[in-house]
Design an enzyme around this catalytic site. Structure first.
Site, PDB file in Angstrom:
ATOM      1  N   ASP A   1       0.778  -1.095   0.182  1.00  0.00           N
ATOM      2  CA  ASP A   1      -0.219   0.073  -0.088  1.00  0.00           C
ATOM      3  C   ASP A   1       0.896   1.188  -0.007  1.00  0.00           C
ATOM      4  OD1 ASP A   1      -3.338   0.293   1.091  1.00  0.00           O
ATOM      5  OD2 ASP A   1      -1.997   2.111   0.914  1.00  0.00           O
TER       6      ASP A   1
ATOM      7  N   VAL B   1       1.575   1.849  -6.611  1.00  0.00           N
ATOM      8  CA  VAL B   1       1.503   0.959  -7.736  1.00  0.00           C
ATOM      9  C   VAL B   1       1.693   1.425  -9.272  1.00  0.00           C
ATOM     10  CG1 VAL B   1      -0.264  -0.799  -6.745  1.00  0.00           C
ATOM     11  CG2 VAL B   1      -1.164   0.918  -7.919  1.00  0.00           C
TER      12      VAL B   1
ATOM     13  N   ASN C   1      -5.771  -4.936  -6.511  1.00  0.00           N
ATOM     14  CA  ASN C   1      -6.881  -4.217  -5.850  1.00  0.00           C
ATOM     15  C   ASN C   1      -6.775  -2.619  -5.510  1.00  0.00           C
ATOM     16  OD1 ASN C   1      -9.228  -3.997  -3.689  1.00  0.00           O
ATOM     17  ND2 ASN C   1      -7.641  -3.260  -2.567  1.00  0.00           N
TER      18      ASN C   1
ATOM     19  N   TYR D   1     -12.776   6.644 -14.543  1.00  0.00           N
ATOM     20  CA  TYR D   1     -13.023   5.397 -13.875  1.00  0.00           C
ATOM     21  C   TYR D   1     -13.891   4.205 -14.774  1.00  0.00           C
ATOM     22  CZ  TYR D   1     -13.807   2.566  -9.536  1.00  0.00           C
ATOM     23  OH  TYR D   1     -13.985   1.806  -8.644  1.00  0.00           O
TER      24      TYR D   1
ATOM     25  N   LYS E   1     -11.696   0.909 -15.587  1.00  0.00           N
ATOM     26  CA  LYS E   1     -12.333  -0.306 -15.063  1.00  0.00           C
ATOM     27  C   LYS E   1     -12.491  -1.607 -16.444  1.00  0.00           C
ATOM     28  CE  LYS E   1     -11.655   0.013 -10.798  1.00  0.00           C
ATOM     29  NZ  LYS E   1     -10.627  -0.469  -9.911  1.00  0.00           N
TER      30      LYS E   1
HETATM   31  N1  LIG Z   1     -15.708   0.661  -2.516  1.00  0.00           N
HETATM   32  C1  LIG Z   1     -16.287   0.475  -3.553  1.00  0.00           C
HETATM   33  O1  LIG Z   1     -17.710   0.975  -3.565  1.00  0.00           O
HETATM   34  C2  LIG Z   1     -15.989   0.070  -4.890  1.00  0.00           C
HETATM   35  C3  LIG Z   1     -16.768  -0.617  -5.674  1.00  0.00           C
HETATM   36  C4  LIG Z   1     -16.217  -1.178  -7.127  1.00  0.00           C
HETATM   37  C5  LIG Z   1     -14.917  -1.154  -7.001  1.00  0.00           C
HETATM   38  N2  LIG Z   1     -14.049  -0.756  -6.141  1.00  0.00           N
HETATM   39  C6  LIG Z   1     -12.647  -1.141  -6.402  1.00  0.00           C
HETATM   40  O2  LIG Z   1     -12.014  -1.841  -5.273  1.00  0.00           O
HETATM   41  C7  LIG Z   1     -10.664  -1.491  -4.977  1.00  0.00           C
HETATM   42  C8  LIG Z   1     -10.457  -1.041  -3.531  1.00  0.00           C
HETATM   43  O3  LIG Z   1     -11.454   0.121  -3.132  1.00  0.00           O
HETATM   44  P1  LIG Z   1     -11.870   0.192  -2.005  1.00  0.00           P
HETATM   45  O4  LIG Z   1     -13.332   0.673  -1.504  1.00  0.00           O
HETATM   46  O5  LIG Z   1     -11.291  -0.817  -0.678  1.00  0.00           O
HETATM   47  O6  LIG Z   1     -11.017   1.800  -1.532  1.00  0.00           O
HETATM   48  P2  LIG Z   1     -10.130   2.193  -0.306  1.00  0.00           P
HETATM   49  O7  LIG Z   1      -9.827   3.558  -0.557  1.00  0.00           O
HETATM   50  O8  LIG Z   1     -11.006   1.955   0.977  1.00  0.00           O
HETATM   51  O9  LIG Z   1      -8.924   1.304  -0.256  1.00  0.00           O
HETATM   52  C9  LIG Z   1      -8.007   1.403  -1.009  1.00  0.00           C
HETATM   53  C10 LIG Z   1      -6.600   1.262  -0.638  1.00  0.00           C
HETATM   54  O10 LIG Z   1      -5.699   1.280  -1.672  1.00  0.00           O
HETATM   55  C11 LIG Z   1      -4.552   2.260  -1.460  1.00  0.00           C
HETATM   56  N3  LIG Z   1      -3.936   2.631  -2.724  1.00  0.00           N
HETATM   57  C12 LIG Z   1      -4.670   3.773  -3.358  1.00  0.00           C
HETATM   58  N4  LIG Z   1      -3.958   3.985  -4.386  1.00  0.00           N
HETATM   59  C13 LIG Z   1      -2.722   3.239  -4.396  1.00  0.00           C
HETATM   60  C14 LIG Z   1      -1.485   3.215  -5.119  1.00  0.00           C
HETATM   61  N5  LIG Z   1      -1.513   4.036  -6.105  1.00  0.00           N
HETATM   62  N6  LIG Z   1      -0.693   2.270  -4.612  1.00  0.00           N
HETATM   63  C15 LIG Z   1      -0.759   1.690  -3.598  1.00  0.00           C
HETATM   64  N7  LIG Z   1      -1.809   1.634  -2.703  1.00  0.00           N
HETATM   65  C16 LIG Z   1      -2.953   2.454  -3.090  1.00  0.00           C
HETATM   66  C17 LIG Z   1      -5.155   3.203  -0.317  1.00  0.00           C
HETATM   67  O11 LIG Z   1      -3.819   3.649   0.454  1.00  0.00           O
HETATM   68  C18 LIG Z   1      -6.234   2.288   0.540  1.00  0.00           C
HETATM   69  O12 LIG Z   1      -5.552   1.886   1.467  1.00  0.00           O
HETATM   70  C19 LIG Z   1     -10.383  -0.098  -5.926  1.00  0.00           C
HETATM   71  O13 LIG Z   1      -9.865  -0.856  -6.853  1.00  0.00           O
HETATM   72  C20 LIG Z   1     -11.937   0.062  -6.292  1.00  0.00           C
HETATM   73  O14 LIG Z   1     -11.830   0.841  -7.656  1.00  0.00           O
HETATM   74  C21 LIG Z   1     -14.536  -0.273  -4.590  1.00  0.00           C
END
Ligand SMILES: NC(=O)c1ccc[n+]([C@@H]2O[C@H](COP(=O)([O-])OP(=O)(O)OC[C@H]3O[C@@H](n4cnc5c(N)ncnc54)[C@H](O)[C@@H]3O)[C@@H](O)[C@H]2O)c1
Length: 253
Positions: free
Chosen positions: A37, A64, A90, A156, A160
């Site tokens: 992270d 990443v 993720n 976005y 995706k």
């Molecule tokens: N929460 C939702 O409603 C939802 C819905 C569909 C898809 N997603 C996808 O799920 C994944 C996780 O989302 P979440 O809801 O857990 O988000 P979140 O913001 O709660 O957690 C994301 C984590 O990723 C880390 N992160 C962000 N950019 C980064 C980078 N460049 N390098 C390393 N770490 C990085 C952040 O520090 C955080 O710890 C994402 O890809 C998001 O697009 C989320």
């Protein structure tokens, strides 16, 4: 014996939210997990919490979007755990719901760098390792915005869709080498993700939430972690190149 006993799994973005829960679930099933992270505090807190719970967890600070960070993540994982069996791409960020006419270059680039190039860079690095090991599994975090058109901003949604395309391409090209690559496409999951978006585009938001009242329910991180376990384990050994909608049927309408 856990479903991922002694497997080594890298989960990007696992300092919080969905990624953290996936890493926890994998560790509960016997995997050694790499918490990757760019939020150092969240990453350290997660590693401490997991080690206290008796899990084998190791942390790497990684953005990443940066090639050198991805190389470091792979090298440190191999140095620490000796191998890599599972990669969960993720980590991802939102686009402030910017509709096409309102896209800012900076937001577009950040979303592409993290949500698309980050996934490609990690896959590019891990494939030779998987091939040498005789196989491996990749789970990509897409979104329902990767399967439908109107449920997010332009960047976005585009990003995706690219993740879904990458998932199928990897499965198609490398499946014969015992490499599986699948994606999860969640609708709304209760994490800090939406709150992290600032300066939201009102028009993009208004358009993107038009059908939200038809969503049967929001997801919990544990719902997504269960799917990620299925896709990483032998339970899904015949599944390759799919993007599973995790939306309680919302997009089926
Ligand atoms: N929460 C939702 O409603 C939802 C819905 C569909 C898809 N997603 C996808 O799920 C994944 C996780 O989302 P979440 O809801 O857990 O988000 P979140 O913001 O709660 O957690 C994301 C984590 O990723 C880390 N992160 C962000 N950019 C980064 C980078 N460049 N390098 C390393 N770490 C990085 C952040 O520090 C955080 O710890 C994402 O890809 C998001 O697009 C989320």
């Amino acid at each position: 014996m856990g479903k991922l006993q002694n497997k080594v799994a890298i989960v990007t973005g696992s300092g919080a939210g969905i990624g953290k829960e996936i890493a926890r679930k994998y560790a509960q099933e016997g995997a050694k997990v790499v918490i990757a992270d760019f939020n150092e505090d969240a990453l350290n807190a997660t590693v401490t919490e997991f080690n206290k719970a008796g899990f084998e967890a190791f942390g790497v600070k990684v953005n990443v979007a940066l090639e050198e960070d991805i190389q470091k993540m792979m090298a440190n994982t191999v140095a620490h755990f000796g191998r890599i069996d599972i990669l969960v791409n993720n980590a991802g960020v939102g686009d402030n719901m910017q509709a096409a006419a309102n896209v800012e270059d900076e937001v577009w680039q950040r979303v592409m760098d993290i949500n698309v190039s980050g996934v490609m860079r990690a896959i590019r690095q891990v494939l030779p390792i998987f091939i040498e090991n005789g196989g491996g599994t990749i789970v990509n975090m897409a979104s329902i915005a990767g399967l439908t058109g109107g449920r997010g901003g332009l960047a976005y949604t585009t990003a995706k869709h690219a993740v879904v395309g990458m998932t199928k391409n990897i499965a198609s090209h490398y499946g014969s080498q015992n490499i599986r690559c699948n994606a999860i496409a969640p609708a709304h999951v209760e994490t800090g993700f939406a709150a992290a978006m600032t300066n939201v585009d009102p028009f993009g938001m208004q358009q993107s939430v038009r059908g939200v009242q038809l969503m049967p329910k929001a997801g919990q991180v544990s719902d997504i972690a269960n799917i990620a376990l299925f896709l990483a384990s032998e339970d899904s050994s015949l599944i390759n190149g799919v993007a599973l909608a995790a939306d309680a049927g919302w997009s089926a309408y």
